[in-house]
Motif scaffolding. Structure first.
Motif, PDB file in Angstrom:
ATOM      1  N   SER A  17       0.865  -1.170   0.000  1.00  0.00           N
ATOM      2  CA  SER A  17       0.000   0.000   0.000  1.00  0.00           C
ATOM      3  C   SER A  17       0.901   1.219   0.000  1.00  0.00           C
ATOM      4  O   SER A  17       1.868   1.283   0.762  1.00  0.00           O
ATOM      5  CB  SER A  17      -0.898  -0.004   1.240  1.00  0.00           C
ATOM      6  OG  SER A  17      -1.660   1.179   1.313  1.00  0.00           O
ATOM      7  N   ILE A  18       0.613   2.169  -0.867  1.00  0.00           N
ATOM      8  CA  ILE A  18       1.458   3.347  -1.023  1.00  0.00           C
ATOM      9  C   ILE A  18       0.718   4.567  -0.501  1.00  0.00           C
ATOM     10  O   ILE A  18      -0.462   4.760  -0.784  1.00  0.00           O
ATOM     11  CB  ILE A  18       1.819   3.583  -2.508  1.00  0.00           C
ATOM     12  CG1 ILE A  18       2.331   2.292  -3.150  1.00  0.00           C
ATOM     13  CG2 ILE A  18       2.832   4.707  -2.645  1.00  0.00           C
ATOM     14  CD1 ILE A  18       3.603   1.769  -2.553  1.00  0.00           C
ATOM     15  N   SER A  19       1.403   5.399   0.272  1.00  0.00           N
ATOM     16  CA  SER A  19       0.799   6.651   0.721  1.00  0.00           C
ATOM     17  C   SER A  19       1.852   7.739   0.725  1.00  0.00           C
ATOM     18  O   SER A  19       3.032   7.488   0.965  1.00  0.00           O
ATOM     19  CB  SER A  19       0.185   6.498   2.116  1.00  0.00           C
ATOM     20  OG  SER A  19       1.165   6.168   3.061  1.00  0.00           O
ATOM     21  N   ASP A  20       1.418   8.961   0.439  1.00  0.00           N
ATOM     22  CA  ASP A  20       2.354  10.080   0.459  1.00  0.00           C
ATOM     23  C   ASP A  20       2.163  10.879   1.734  1.00  0.00           C
ATOM     24  O   ASP A  20       1.396  10.513   2.622  1.00  0.00           O
ATOM     25  CB  ASP A  20       2.193  10.961  -0.784  1.00  0.00           C
ATOM     26  CG  ASP A  20       0.801  11.575  -0.905  1.00  0.00           C
ATOM     27  OD1 ASP A  20       0.133  11.725   0.140  1.00  0.00           O
ATOM     28  OD2 ASP A  20       0.395  11.908  -2.029  1.00  0.00           O
ATOM     29  N   GLU A  21       2.868  12.016   1.827  1.00  0.00           N
ATOM     30  CA  GLU A  21       2.817  12.789   3.059  1.00  0.00           C
ATOM     31  C   GLU A  21       1.452  13.407   3.314  1.00  0.00           C
ATOM     32  O   GLU A  21       1.168  13.894   4.397  1.00  0.00           O
ATOM     33  CB  GLU A  21       3.886  13.893   3.041  1.00  0.00           C
ATOM     34  CG  GLU A  21       3.735  14.907   1.924  1.00  0.00           C
ATOM     35  CD  GLU A  21       4.505  14.493   0.678  1.00  0.00           C
ATOM     36  OE1 GLU A  21       4.982  15.391  -0.045  1.00  0.00           O
ATOM     37  OE2 GLU A  21       4.636  13.287   0.420  1.00  0.00           O
ATOM     38  N   PHE A  22       0.590  13.384   2.300  1.00  0.00           N
ATOM     39  CA  PHE A  22      -0.748  13.932   2.476  1.00  0.00           C
ATOM     40  C   PHE A  22      -1.762  12.845   2.805  1.00  0.00           C
ATOM     41  O   PHE A  22      -2.949  13.105   2.898  1.00  0.00           O
ATOM     42  CB  PHE A  22      -1.179  14.676   1.208  1.00  0.00           C
ATOM     43  CG  PHE A  22      -0.257  15.813   0.858  1.00  0.00           C
ATOM     44  CD1 PHE A  22      -0.237  16.967   1.617  1.00  0.00           C
ATOM     45  CD2 PHE A  22       0.620  15.700  -0.207  1.00  0.00           C
ATOM     46  CE1 PHE A  22       0.623  18.004   1.308  1.00  0.00           C
ATOM     47  CE2 PHE A  22       1.479  16.738  -0.521  1.00  0.00           C
ATOM     48  CZ  PHE A  22       1.491  17.892   0.234  1.00  0.00           C
ATOM     49  N   GLY A  23      -1.275  11.590   2.950  1.00  0.00           N
ATOM     50  CA  GLY A  23      -2.158  10.518   3.365  1.00  0.00           C
ATOM     51  C   GLY A  23      -2.932   9.864   2.241  1.00  0.00           C
ATOM     52  O   GLY A  23      -3.860   9.104   2.478  1.00  0.00           O
ATOM     53  N   THR A  24      -2.588  10.148   0.984  1.00  0.00           N
ATOM     54  CA  THR A  24      -3.275   9.519  -0.132  1.00  0.00           C
ATOM     55  C   THR A  24      -2.748   8.105  -0.298  1.00  0.00           C
ATOM     56  O   THR A  24      -1.584   7.901  -0.593  1.00  0.00           O
ATOM     57  CB  THR A  24      -3.032  10.309  -1.433  1.00  0.00           C
ATOM     58  OG1 THR A  24      -3.452  11.649  -1.236  1.00  0.00           O
ATOM     59  CG2 THR A  24      -3.816   9.700  -2.578  1.00  0.00           C
ATOM     60  N   ASP A  25      -3.612   7.106  -0.111  1.00  0.00           N
ATOM     61  CA  ASP A  25      -3.131   5.733  -0.179  1.00  0.00           C
ATOM     62  C   ASP A  25      -3.477   5.111  -1.518  1.00  0.00           C
ATOM     63  O   ASP A  25      -3.901   5.786  -2.452  1.00  0.00           O
ATOM     64  CB  ASP A  25      -3.684   4.898   0.982  1.00  0.00           C
ATOM     65  CG  ASP A  25      -5.201   4.782   0.945  1.00  0.00           C
ATOM     66  OD1 ASP A  25      -5.750   4.337   1.945  1.00  0.00           O
ATOM     67  OD2 ASP A  25      -5.820   5.138  -0.079  1.00  0.00           O
ATOM     68  N   ILE A  26      -3.307   3.805  -1.600  1.00  0.00           N
ATOM     69  CA  ILE A  26      -3.479   3.134  -2.881  1.00  0.00           C
ATOM     70  C   ILE A  26      -4.899   3.247  -3.410  1.00  0.00           C
ATOM     71  O   ILE A  26      -5.141   3.108  -4.601  1.00  0.00           O
ATOM     72  CB  ILE A  26      -3.054   1.655  -2.769  1.00  0.00           C
ATOM     73  CG1 ILE A  26      -2.822   1.055  -4.157  1.00  0.00           C
ATOM     74  CG2 ILE A  26      -4.049   0.845  -1.985  1.00  0.00           C
ATOM     75  CD1 ILE A  26      -2.089  -0.259  -4.139  1.00  0.00           C
ATOM     76  N   PHE A  27      -5.877   3.541  -2.523  1.00  0.00           N
ATOM     77  CA  PHE A  27      -7.230   3.725  -3.016  1.00  0.00           C
ATOM     78  C   PHE A  27      -7.325   4.951  -3.915  1.00  0.00           C
ATOM     79  O   PHE A  27      -8.272   5.093  -4.680  1.00  0.00           O
ATOM     80  CB  PHE A  27      -8.222   3.823  -1.853  1.00  0.00           C
ATOM     81  CG  PHE A  27      -8.610   2.481  -1.313  1.00  0.00           C
ATOM     82  CD1 PHE A  27      -9.583   1.738  -1.934  1.00  0.00           C
ATOM     83  CD2 PHE A  27      -7.965   1.953  -0.216  1.00  0.00           C
ATOM     84  CE1 PHE A  27      -9.939   0.487  -1.459  1.00  0.00           C
ATOM     85  CE2 PHE A  27      -8.312   0.704   0.268  1.00  0.00           C
ATOM     86  CZ  PHE A  27      -9.298  -0.031  -0.355  1.00  0.00           C
ATOM     87  N   GLY A  28      -6.326   5.853  -3.820  1.00  0.00           N
ATOM     88  CA  GLY A  28      -6.262   6.944  -4.781  1.00  0.00           C
ATOM     89  C   GLY A  28      -6.092   6.399  -6.181  1.00  0.00           C
ATOM     90  O   GLY A  28      -6.642   6.928  -7.149  1.00  0.00           O
ATOM     91  N   GLY A  29      -5.327   5.300  -6.318  1.00  0.00           N
ATOM     92  CA  GLY A  29      -5.183   4.648  -7.606  1.00  0.00           C
ATOM     93  C   GLY A  29      -6.489   4.035  -8.065  1.00  0.00           C
ATOM     94  O   GLY A  29      -6.849   4.097  -9.246  1.00  0.00           O
ATOM     95  N   VAL A  30      -7.239   3.439  -7.128  1.00  0.00           N
ATOM     96  CA  VAL A  30      -8.550   2.888  -7.461  1.00  0.00           C
ATOM     97  C   VAL A  30      -9.462   3.989  -7.978  1.00  0.00           C
ATOM     98  O   VAL A  30     -10.124   3.843  -9.009  1.00  0.00           O
ATOM     99  CB  VAL A  30      -9.171   2.201  -6.226  1.00  0.00           C
ATOM    100  CG1 VAL A  30     -10.636   1.870  -6.480  1.00  0.00           C
ATOM    101  CG2 VAL A  30      -8.398   0.940  -5.876  1.00  0.00           C
ATOM    102  N   LEU A  31      -9.479   5.112  -7.272  1.00  0.00           N
ATOM    103  CA  LEU A  31     -10.335   6.220  -7.700  1.00  0.00           C
ATOM    104  C   LEU A  31      -9.907   6.762  -9.056  1.00  0.00           C
ATOM    105  O   LEU A  31     -10.738   7.234  -9.835  1.00  0.00           O
ATOM    106  CB  LEU A  31     -10.306   7.330  -6.647  1.00  0.00           C
ATOM    107  CG  LEU A  31     -10.949   6.974  -5.302  1.00  0.00           C
ATOM    108  CD1 LEU A  31     -10.764   8.112  -4.313  1.00  0.00           C
ATOM    109  CD2 LEU A  31     -12.431   6.658  -5.482  1.00  0.00           C
ATOM    110  N   GLY A  32      -8.609   6.682  -9.339  1.00  0.00           N
ATOM    111  CA  GLY A  32      -8.130   7.149 -10.632  1.00  0.00           C
ATOM    112  C   GLY A  32      -8.640   6.304 -11.786  1.00  0.00           C
ATOM    113  O   GLY A  32      -8.662   6.759 -12.934  1.00  0.00           O
ATOM    114  N   HIS A  33      -9.055   5.072 -11.498  1.00  0.00           N
ATOM    115  CA  HIS A  33      -9.585   4.188 -12.536  1.00  0.00           C
ATOM    116  C   HIS A  33     -11.114   4.102 -12.489  1.00  0.00           C
ATOM    117  O   HIS A  33     -11.719   3.376 -13.280  1.00  0.00           O
ATOM    118  CB  HIS A  33      -8.998   2.777 -12.382  1.00  0.00           C
ATOM    119  CG  HIS A  33      -7.558   2.685 -12.760  1.00  0.00           C
ATOM    120  ND1 HIS A  33      -6.533   3.047 -11.913  1.00  0.00           N
ATOM    121  CD2 HIS A  33      -6.956   2.291 -13.911  1.00  0.00           C
ATOM    122  CE1 HIS A  33      -5.368   2.865 -12.514  1.00  0.00           C
ATOM    123  NE2 HIS A  33      -5.600   2.409 -13.720  1.00  0.00           N
TER     124      HIS A  33
END
Length: 338
Positions: free
Chosen positions: A298-314
């Motif tokens: 699971s990937i997250s940046d300093e703003f707390g965006t995790d891998i579900f950001g990738g899901v939302l991108g699709h």
């Protein structure tokens, strides 16, 4: 640990009491749920824990430092997959085992069911760092129910052990008790630190989690690992990152054979208002994703965006999957939109 989970653990511990034992109101979270006292934590070292796991396997060919040096990872090779999905490869440098300091012991009795008595955890921070890398490691042992035919009642000795710590005003005494519980076991209950207790959620056991950052300029990666007991040596293998789906499963155009299973899992979690993905509090939000839908990190940046950001991108908010979600929300009486 989230406050709701603390209360849940306290409630379950309280349910194990008899009239002669402390009332639920007497449970002190810093003694019976999450221990952060330095005097106690100093008795727990990463080296001692991995030496215990090595001894469980009769492994005399590795040291505790060797285990960290050989930790599974990859070197940015092309076309890497894990659990059948493409994975972003990262080398994992865990550094000197003596740099890891315990920061908490945690009682997760709230995770107990009829077959197992919850998880008993220890979290470490790599306080000195490994170059620019930053590592947090948490060992999450799951204790089997010694009397599964009794259901959760079989876990009473464990619940009472933690509950009684609240009434013990002697820090040194609590430290001795906790060290015995974790390293040796109590009252016929096996030691928490046992190679069989980290064999992975997919095997009905606990796991080892790693929160890793190669430098302060890179994103955080969260990984899960498991032991492979009875291997003749201590083997650590990567496991799936639970509830972390492959992002392309969310697209309407996906031809992946598991796309429909992912979408069904999402819709199933939207059935009852107030539960699962329609829970009324953030801490209660949940979804039961089959392990074969999970990726390796699971990937997250300093703003707390995790891998579900990738899901939302699709995810197509105007697509057929979105329409199915809206129909399910309407049927559940929810005012939410996809």
């Amino acid at each position: 640990m989230q406050f709701k989970q603390l209360l849940c653990a306290a409630s379950l511990i309280g349910a194990a009491f008899t009239a002669s034992q402390p009332a639920l109101s007497a449970i002190q979270s810093d003694r019976s749920l999450m221990i952060t006292e330095t005097q106690i934590l100093n008795q727990f070292s990463a080296q001692a824990i991995f030496e215990k796991l090595l001894a469980d396997e009769g492994d005399t060919n590795q040291t505790a430092q060797d285990v960290l040096d050989n930790w599974p990872g990859c070197q940015n090779a092309a076309n890497q997959t894990f659990n059948g999905f493409p994975v972003t490869c990262r080398s994992l440098t865990l550094g000197n085992i003596n740099n890891y300091r315990p920061i908490a012991l945690t009682n997760r009795f709230d995770l107990a069911d009829d077959q197992q008595c919850g998880e008993y955890r220890i979290a470490f921070a790599d306080v000195l760092g490994t170059g620019e890398a930053i590592n947090f490691m948490i060992l999450e042992a799951q204790l089997p129910n010694p009397s599964p035919s009794l259901g959760k009642e079989g876990c009473r000795p464990i619940a009472e052990f933690w509950a009684n710590l609240s009434a013990n005003n002697n820090t040194a005494s609590r430290g001795v008790a906790l060290k015995q519980f974790y390293f040796e076991g109590i009252n016929g209950i096996p030691a928490v630190f046992d190679v069989n207790h980290f064999a992975g959620g997919e095997n009905g056991s606990g796991q080892i989690r790693l929160n890793h950052r190669n430098s302060r300029l890179t994103t955080w990666s969260q990984f899960e690992f498991r032991t492979i007991p009875n291997s003749g040596s201590l083997v650590i293998a990567q496991s799936t990152a639970k509830d972390t789906p492959f992002d392309e499963l969310a697209t309407d155009a996906s031809t992946h054979p598991l796309a429909s299973a992912f979408k069904s899992a999402v819709l199933d979690a939207l059935t009852v208002n107030g539960e699962n993905l329609l829970a009324n509090t953030m801490s209660a939000l949940s979804i039961n994703l089959p392990d074969n839908l999970a990726t390796g990190s699971s990937i997250s940046d300093e703003f707390g965006t995790d891998i579900f950001g990738g899901v939302l991108g699709h995810f197509d908010a105007q697509g057929s999957f979105a329409n199915d979600i809206q129909s399910q929300l309407n049927a559940a009486g929810s005012g939410l939109t996809p």
